[in-house]
Design a protein around this motif. Structure first.
Motif, PDB file in Angstrom:
ATOM      1  N   ASP A 124       0.800  -1.224   0.000  1.00  0.00           N
ATOM      2  CA  ASP A 124       0.000   0.000   0.000  1.00  0.00           C
ATOM      3  C   ASP A 124       0.835   1.277   0.000  1.00  0.00           C
ATOM      4  N   LYS A 125       2.160   1.146   0.098  1.00  0.00           N
ATOM      5  CA  LYS A 125       3.043   2.304  -0.004  1.00  0.00           C
ATOM      6  C   LYS A 125       4.412   1.821  -0.475  1.00  0.00           C
ATOM      7  N   PRO A 126       5.176   2.686  -1.115  1.00  0.00           N
ATOM      8  CA  PRO A 126       6.501   2.272  -1.592  1.00  0.00           C
ATOM      9  C   PRO A 126       7.402   1.833  -0.447  1.00  0.00           C
ATOM     10  N   ILE A 127       8.245   0.832  -0.723  1.00  0.00           N
ATOM     11  CA  ILE A 127       9.148   0.248   0.268  1.00  0.00           C
ATOM     12  C   ILE A 127      10.566   0.313  -0.279  1.00  0.00           C
ATOM     13  N   LEU A 128      11.540   0.508   0.603  1.00  0.00           N
ATOM     14  CA  LEU A 128      12.933   0.477   0.182  1.00  0.00           C
ATOM     15  C   LEU A 128      13.235  -0.836  -0.536  1.00  0.00           C
ATOM     16  N   VAL A 129      13.885  -0.744  -1.700  1.00  0.00           N
ATOM     17  CA  VAL A 129      14.245  -1.943  -2.446  1.00  0.00           C
ATOM     18  C   VAL A 129      15.154  -2.839  -1.608  1.00  0.00           C
ATOM     19  N   THR A 130      15.999  -2.237  -0.776  1.00  0.00           N
ATOM     20  CA  THR A 130      16.869  -3.036   0.086  1.00  0.00           C
ATOM     21  C   THR A 130      16.053  -3.870   1.075  1.00  0.00           C
ATOM     22  N   ASP A 131      14.938  -3.318   1.572  1.00  0.00           N
ATOM     23  CA  ASP A 131      14.072  -4.078   2.475  1.00  0.00           C
ATOM     24  C   ASP A 131      13.358  -5.203   1.720  1.00  0.00           C
ATOM     25  N   LEU A 132      12.921  -4.909   0.494  1.00  0.00           N
ATOM     26  CA  LEU A 132      12.289  -5.941  -0.323  1.00  0.00           C
ATOM     27  C   LEU A 132      13.287  -7.053  -0.630  1.00  0.00           C
ATOM     28  N   MET A 133      14.539  -6.670  -0.884  1.00  0.00           N
ATOM     29  CA  MET A 133      15.569  -7.673  -1.169  1.00  0.00           C
ATOM     30  C   MET A 133      15.822  -8.559   0.049  1.00  0.00           C
ATOM     31  N   SER A 134      15.799  -7.970   1.250  1.00  0.00           N
ATOM     32  CA  SER A 134      15.983  -8.762   2.467  1.00  0.00           C
ATOM     33  C   SER A 134      14.851  -9.773   2.626  1.00  0.00           C
ATOM     34  N   ILE A 203       6.850  -5.669   5.587  1.00  0.00           N
ATOM     35  CA  ILE A 203       8.265  -5.487   5.285  1.00  0.00           C
ATOM     36  C   ILE A 203       8.884  -4.473   6.228  1.00  0.00           C
ATOM     37  N   THR A 204       8.250  -3.319   6.397  1.00  0.00           N
ATOM     38  CA  THR A 204       8.880  -2.204   7.116  1.00  0.00           C
ATOM     39  C   THR A 204       8.965  -2.444   8.611  1.00  0.00           C
ATOM     40  N   GLU A 205       8.187  -3.362   9.166  1.00  0.00           N
ATOM     41  CA  GLU A 205       8.276  -3.643  10.604  1.00  0.00           C
ATOM     42  C   GLU A 205       9.631  -4.216  10.990  1.00  0.00           C
ATOM     43  N   ASN A 206      10.417  -4.594   9.994  1.00  0.00           N
ATOM     44  CA  ASN A 206      11.731  -5.148  10.294  1.00  0.00           C
ATOM     45  C   ASN A 206      12.733  -4.099  10.749  1.00  0.00           C
ATOM     46  N   ASP A 207      12.361  -2.836  10.760  1.00  0.00           N
ATOM     47  CA  ASP A 207      13.292  -1.789  11.161  1.00  0.00           C
ATOM     48  C   ASP A 207      12.810  -1.088  12.421  1.00  0.00           C
ATOM     49  N   PHE A 208      13.714  -0.876  13.390  1.00  0.00           N
ATOM     50  CA  PHE A 208      13.431  -0.134  14.596  1.00  0.00           C
ATOM     51  C   PHE A 208      13.885   1.295  14.379  1.00  0.00           C
ATOM     52  N   GLY A 209      13.154   2.260  14.925  1.00  0.00           N
ATOM     53  CA  GLY A 209      13.419   3.632  14.553  1.00  0.00           C
ATOM     54  C   GLY A 209      14.360   4.415  15.425  1.00  0.00           C
ATOM     55  N   LEU A 210      14.534   5.655  15.049  1.00  0.00           N
ATOM     56  CA  LEU A 210      15.381   6.576  15.791  1.00  0.00           C
ATOM     57  C   LEU A 210      14.591   7.294  16.863  1.00  0.00           C
ATOM     58  N   THR A 211      15.251   8.008  17.702  1.00  0.00           N
ATOM     59  CA  THR A 211      14.768   8.566  18.925  1.00  0.00           C
ATOM     60  C   THR A 211      14.808  10.077  18.968  1.00  0.00           C
ATOM     61  N   ASP A 212      13.712  10.727  19.265  1.00  0.00           N
ATOM     62  CA  ASP A 212      13.691  12.185  19.413  1.00  0.00           C
ATOM     63  C   ASP A 212      14.591  12.625  20.559  1.00  0.00           C
ATOM     64  N   GLU A 213      14.476  11.937  21.695  1.00  0.00           N
ATOM     65  CA  GLU A 213      15.283  12.292  22.861  1.00  0.00           C
ATOM     66  C   GLU A 213      16.775  12.123  22.566  1.00  0.00           C
ATOM     67  N   GLN A 214      17.116  11.013  21.918  1.00  0.00           N
ATOM     68  CA  GLN A 214      18.512  10.752  21.597  1.00  0.00           C
ATOM     69  C   GLN A 214      19.056  11.831  20.660  1.00  0.00           C
ATOM     70  N   VAL A 215      18.299  12.148  19.616  1.00  0.00           N
ATOM     71  CA  VAL A 215      18.759  13.156  18.665  1.00  0.00           C
ATOM     72  C   VAL A 215      18.894  14.511  19.335  1.00  0.00           C
TER      73      VAL A 215
END
Length: 474
Positions: A124-134, A203-215
């Motif tokens: 339903d939305k474009p996905i990184l080709v690298t994620d699709l390849m994984s 597919i995209t659930e395979n990535d954990f995100g970045l942090t507002d507090e950390q940044v």
């Protein structure tokens, strides 16, 4: 037989077309030529009239991904003999259903027109080709070897795939969709009209995100690194790396070399491999306005420098220091970890707990790092564990599927910010039992330090206890 209509062409655009500047044309000998539109030639962009010609069978077209992104994946089954191709296709469909949890009705198979088949899944939305390849690699590893054939990944920016429902120009066969259980042709254009994309989160659930507090914390200091040492100061390099990754581009002009080295160190510290680290660096450099670079600087040079510096950093094992300071773990936290399902799920929960204490309640963690943390080579194991941790309330989304509007406008393609997660467990109470731990302490050791056996057995099945815990008790 019904002829193609406007609705069908619209559906092809929605499901398949990611770029119109580059496409394939198949000739009568079955071979393809790639055509690329630019301001200096007379090549026409791929358009609805050409799609109509494709559906009529007069000319056959193929498509490429949109560069870094695509909104579908094709498994291209290519075998010397059709019976082998049929066997491989049915096995592949069953693996996707049984091992990866995708509904059979969301898997769409079409005849290639010769001896093979194409298996399409739409998102339903474009996905990184690298994620699709994984995802592709995980599926193929499960399927196993195909005798006298192969299953190829499509589409990328350099390897296209033929659109369905046209005619194979060499064999003259119509490339109909087929029943994904019998492979019998469905001789009806309208099949495609009923196709609905599935959630990209598969597919995209395979990535954990970045942090507002950390940044926010990292923004305080600009990085200044010395490549003669093998330990980069945490208060400098890590801060700058997180800001750059969150921003998605260089944050100061004239900093390409320093940024490349900083991100190489960050990738090594985070457990990325060399290729993944180079990919992250190039993604950031390519998204940066050209005025940030010195005159004459080219992407080819950036790529070579990224590969050189990443190779140097990994060979010398240059990492970011202060990542193994002693941490305090409380009894309520380890009990929350023990409540998280299977042993692998407990392991990931413990790894996330440690990561959150080291980098903040909202943390950044790649799927590769998570796999290393719990000692598995299976992305599916990590993905299932994440779902379980959300289900039991150990973690929750902090940001999910958020469009990076600035970057999307810059590169002309939809780009999503990484998902963010935060711990959802209760904070420890004052005076609660606790222990100091470091990287050498694992979940079993920490649990035994804080809990008695009866408490542990309440959360551990007998087989797990006998295999994992009992040998460590005595």
């Amino acid at each position: 037989m019904e002829q193609p209509n406007k609705q069908l062409i619209k559906k092809i655009n929605e499901l398949y077309i990611q770029t119109r500047y580059k496409y394939l044309v198949q000739f009568k000998d079955g071979k393809y030529v790639t055509l690329t539109h630019n301001n200096k030639n007379k090549v026409t962009k791929l358009n609805d009239s050409m799609l109509r010609t494709h559906l009529k069978g007069d000319i056959t077209y193929g498509i490429f991904s949109g560069g870094h992104f695509n909104k579908f994946i094709t498994f291209d089954v290519d075998c010397k003999e059709n019976p082998t191709a049929r066997w491989a296709t049915l096995k592949l469909v069953n693996v996707i259903v049984e091992d990866f949890g995708i509904k059979r009705s969301d898997i769409h198979v079409s005849f290639s027109g010769s001896k093979g088949y194409h298996i399409d899944i739409f998102f339903d939305k474009p996905i990184l080709v690298t994620d699709l390849m994984s995802f592709y690699k995980s599926v193929i590893a499960t399927v196993g070897e195909i005798p006298d054939g192969q299953i190829e990944f499509r589409a990328t920016s350099t390897q296209g795939v033929k659109l369905p429902l046209g005619v194979h120009q060499k064999t003259g066969n119509r490339c109909w969709f087929v029943d994904n259980q019998t492979l019998e042709p469905i001789e009806n254009y309208d099949y495609l009209l009923e196709v609905e994309p599935i959630s990209a989160e598969i597919i995209t659930e395979n990535d954990f995100g970045l942090t507002d507090e950390q940044v926010s914390e990292f923004e305080r200091v600009a990085a200044s690194t010395d490549i003669t040492v093998n330990a980069v100061d945490l208060s400098q390099a890590l801060q700058n790396a997180a800001q750059i990754i969150e921003t998605g581009r260089l944050i100061q002009s004239g900093t390409r070399h320093k940024t490349t080295f900083t991100l190489a160190c960050f990738g090594n510290t985070q457990g990325w491999d060399e290729a993944e680290t180079v990919s992250v660096i190039m993604d950031i450099l390519l998204a940066t306005p050209r005025e940030y670079f010195s005159e004459g600087s080219t992407p080819d040079y950036w790529q070579k420098e990224a590969e050189r510096l990443v190779s140097y950093v990994f060979e010398k094992d240059i990492s970011i220091t202060s990542s193994d300071k002693p941490l305090v773990i409380y009894k309520s936290e380890i009990l929350a970890v023990l409540s998280c399902g299977t042993f692998r799920q407990k392991q990931l929960a413990y790894a996330m707990l440690i990561t959150s204490k080291r980098y903040g309640d909202i943390f950044y963690l790649t799927i590769g790092t998570a796999m290393k943390m719990i000692g598995t080579t299976s992305r599916t194991t990590v993905t299932s564990a994440v779902k379980k941790l959300i289900e039991v309330g150990f973690i929750k989304y902090h940001r999910k599927a958020e469009v990076d509007r600035a970057r999307s406008l810059e590169i002309g393609q939809v780009r999503y910010k990484p998902n963010k997660y935060r711990l959802a467990i209760e904070k420890p109470t004052e005076g609660e039992n606790s222990v100091e731990v470091n990287a050498d302490h694992d979940i079993i050791e920490v649990a035994l330090m804080l809990c008695d056996i009866s408490e542990i057995r309440k959360h551990v099945k007998r087989r797990e206890f006998d295999n994992r815990w009992k040998p460590r008790v005595s």
